[in-house]
Design a protein around this motif. Structure first.
Motif, short mmCIF file in Angstrom:
data_model
loop_
_atom_site.label_atom_id
_atom_site.label_comp_id
_atom_site.label_asym_id
_atom_site.label_seq_id
_atom_site.Cartn_x
_atom_site.Cartn_y
_atom_site.Cartn_z
N ASN A 176 -3.55 1.65 50.90
CA ASN A 176 -3.76 3.08 50.66
C ASN A 176 -4.56 3.32 49.38
O ASN A 176 -4.36 2.63 48.39
N THR A 213 3.57 2.28 43.93
CA THR A 213 2.90 0.97 43.92
C THR A 213 2.36 0.69 45.30
O THR A 213 3.04 0.88 46.30
N PHE A 214 1.12 0.24 45.35
CA PHE A 214 0.45 0.00 46.63
C PHE A 214 0.05 -1.47 46.72
O PHE A 214 -0.11 -2.14 45.70
N ASP A 265 -1.48 -2.20 54.10
CA ASP A 265 -1.47 -0.73 53.99
C ASP A 265 -2.74 -0.22 53.30
O ASP A 265 -3.41 0.68 53.78
C1 LIG Z 1 0.15 4.62 53.15
O1 LIG Z 1 -0.33 5.69 53.94
C2 LIG Z 1 0.34 5.82 55.18
C3 LIG Z 1 -0.40 6.89 55.99
O2 LIG Z 1 -0.58 8.05 55.22
C4 LIG Z 1 1.80 6.17 54.93
O3 LIG Z 1 2.49 6.30 56.14
C5 LIG Z 1 2.42 5.04 54.10
O4 LIG Z 1 3.73 5.37 53.76
C6 LIG Z 1 1.62 4.80 52.83
N1 LIG Z 1 2.13 3.63 52.13
C7 LIG Z 1 2.64 3.69 50.92
C8 LIG Z 1 3.09 2.40 50.33
O5 LIG Z 1 2.73 4.75 50.32
#
Ligand SMILES: *[C@@H]1O[C@H](CO)[C@@H](O)[C@H](O)[C@H]1NC(C)=O
Ligand SMILES: *[C@@H]1O[C@H](CO)[C@@H](O)[C@H](O)[C@H]1NC(C)=O
Length: 251
Positions: A155, A234-235, A153
């Motif tokens: 992000n 958390t990412f 991911d």
């Molecule tokens: C990361 O970003 C994507 C696109 O904006 C989103 O769909 C996803 O839920 C996000 N992941 C987290 C862990 O927040």
């Protein structure tokens, strides 16, 4: 006696070097200061060597690269209003830590924290990272994921808002000229179980957001606003490097 290495010896040597390169693959952190004032990043390590000696000065526009080995975990924060002598002895208005310039322990709260576990063993080599306001806020921070071979991911995350400007009076930390320089979390200020998620409130189900934690969450939706904030904070990413910026543009 053969002086020239055979092809198979060369191949072995080559494979060994690749193996060593992979095994020592480090994660790079670039710390940048886009604030109009000097920030002294502090770092502490939960597991592994101190990065950047534990702390250093970043003048406006400055950046410093530090390297974390596989399995490193720890946190970064930005200290403000510091004055250190030539040997690094001194104090800061926010985020002060034992050790002076080079932190030897955690910083004084409230501070905006950036927390990392790099390539956590047992979870497929994923990095885990977050911006936390659980111990309050002092300045805006952004984490940007970089590196061409990152997967997952990945992000970006941040707390870009100026929470000092919206901090409730009872949570404010001011400097000696009455400027609000940081905002305490309700847990820090009141030390009550309902704010700290302790005692009867020690489980996610029994520790809902409070009016205070909601102020932080609304301002910075991607950051942890209290101990049992929802999973949106958390990412994870694999194989990345990271840019940590104090006072990112448009913050
Ligand atoms: C990361 O970003 C994507 C696109 O904006 C989103 O769909 C996803 O839920 C996000 N992941 C987290 C862990 O927040
Ligand atoms: C206010 O704080 C600054 C830096 O923290 C210090 O240099 C100055 O002496 C202080 N002023 C007063 C009036 O205490």
């Amino acid at each position: 006696m053969a002086v020239v290495a055979s092809k198979s010896q060369l191949l072995l040597l080559c494979l060994l070097s690749i193996g060593i390169a992979l095994a020592s693959a480090a994660t790079l952190f670039t710390l940048q200061n886009q604030c109009s004032y000097t920030v002294w990043p502090g770092t502490i390590t939960g597991n592994g060597p101190p990065l950047g000696g534990g702390g250093f000065a970043l003048t406006p526009g400055g950046s410093v690269l530090v390297e974390a080995p596989v399995g490193w975990s720890g946190r970064f924060w930005g200290r403000t209003g510091c004055s250190f002598d030539a040997s690094g002895v001194g104090t800061c208005v926010t985020g002060d830590c034992p050790g002076g310039l080079k932190c030897t322990g955690g910083g004084a709260t409230p501070t905006t924290l950036v927390e990392f576990t790099v390539a956590a063993p047992n979870v497929d080599g994923k990095d885990f990272y977050d911006v936390s306001l659980v111990d309050g806020y002092n300045l805006p921070v952004e984490v940007v994921v970089t590196g061409p071979s990152r997967t997952g991911d990945c992000n970006n995350t941040d707390c870009r808002a100026d929470i000092n400007a919206i901090c409730p009076p009872e949570l404010r930390v001011t400097d000696n000229s009455s400027q609000v320089v940081a905002c305490k979390s309700a847990c820090e200020q009141f030390k009550e179980p309902k704010y700290c998620c302790t005692g009867d409130f020690s489980k996610p189900e029994t520790c809902p957001p409070t009016d205070y934690s909601k102020i932080f969450k609304q301002a910075c939706p991607k950051a942890y606003s209290y101990a049992y904030d929802d999973a949106t904070s958390t990412f994870t990413c694999t194989g990345a490097d990271y840019q940590i910026t104090f006072c990112p543009a448009n913050s």
